[in-house]
Design a protein around this motif. Structure first.
Motif, short mmCIF file in Angstrom:
data_model
loop_
_atom_site.label_atom_id
_atom_site.label_comp_id
_atom_site.label_asym_id
_atom_site.label_seq_id
_atom_site.Cartn_x
_atom_site.Cartn_y
_atom_site.Cartn_z
N THR A 55 0.84 -1.24 -0.20
CA THR A 55 -0.14 -0.02 -0.13
C THR A 55 0.74 1.23 -0.10
OG1 THR A 55 -1.73 -1.13 1.22
CG2 THR A 55 -1.97 1.20 1.17
N ALA A 56 1.99 1.32 0.60
CA ALA A 56 2.72 2.50 1.04
C ALA A 56 3.25 2.94 -0.49
CB ALA A 56 4.04 2.34 1.70
N VAL A 57 3.26 2.02 -1.49
CA VAL A 57 4.08 2.02 -2.95
C VAL A 57 2.79 2.04 -3.90
CG1 VAL A 57 5.65 1.31 -4.71
CG2 VAL A 57 6.30 1.21 -2.03
N PRO A 62 -7.06 -3.62 0.62
CA PRO A 62 -7.87 -4.78 0.01
C PRO A 62 -9.36 -4.62 -0.60
CG PRO A 62 -6.91 -4.92 1.95
CD PRO A 62 -6.57 -3.59 1.83
N GLN A 63 -10.05 -3.43 -0.22
CA GLN A 63 -11.30 -2.96 -0.61
C GLN A 63 -11.17 -2.57 -1.98
OE1 GLN A 63 -9.91 -1.65 2.04
NE2 GLN A 63 -10.27 0.40 2.21
N ASP A 64 -10.02 -2.09 -2.52
CA ASP A 64 -10.07 -1.73 -3.80
C ASP A 64 -10.10 -2.49 -4.83
OD1 ASP A 64 -9.43 1.13 -2.96
OD2 ASP A 64 -7.21 0.70 -2.96
N ILE A 65 -9.61 -3.96 -4.55
CA ILE A 65 -9.67 -4.98 -5.67
C ILE A 65 -10.44 -6.17 -5.16
CG2 ILE A 65 -7.11 -4.56 -6.09
CD1 ILE A 65 -6.43 -6.85 -4.27
N GLN A 66 -11.29 -6.04 -4.03
CA GLN A 66 -12.32 -6.72 -3.91
C GLN A 66 -13.35 -7.05 -5.09
OE1 GLN A 66 -14.33 -5.94 -0.14
NE2 GLN A 66 -15.41 -8.03 -0.14
#
Length: 74
Positions: A55-57, A62-66
């Motif tokens: 996530t830092a990069v 998780p909810q973005d690709i769910q």
């Protein structure tokens, strides 16, 4: 007319899969035109279990690709 068709740039964000999250798999695809306007931006649902969202990069959570697109539909 110079015959040029303009340019398109692609950016792909990857997340980690595998035991240590060291292998990469596609999680987001973005395209911009020669003016910097976003013409395509989709999250992709990975076909393997994500073990490191990076996530830092990547900015991926998780909810973005769910509910992301199937990689075969891109």
């Amino acid at each position: 007319n110079s015959g040029s068709r303009g340019a398109v740039a692609i950016d792909c964000e990857m997340v980690g899969v595998g035991p240590d999250g060291e292998d990469s798999i596609l999680a987001r695809v973005s395209l911009v035109n020669q003016f910097g306007k976003c013409i395509y931006d989709k999250h992709v649902k990975p076909t393997e279990k994500v073990t490191d969202y990076r996530t830092a990069v990547s900015g991926i959570r998780p909810q973005d690709i769910q509910n992301g697109e199937s990689p075969t539909r891109l």
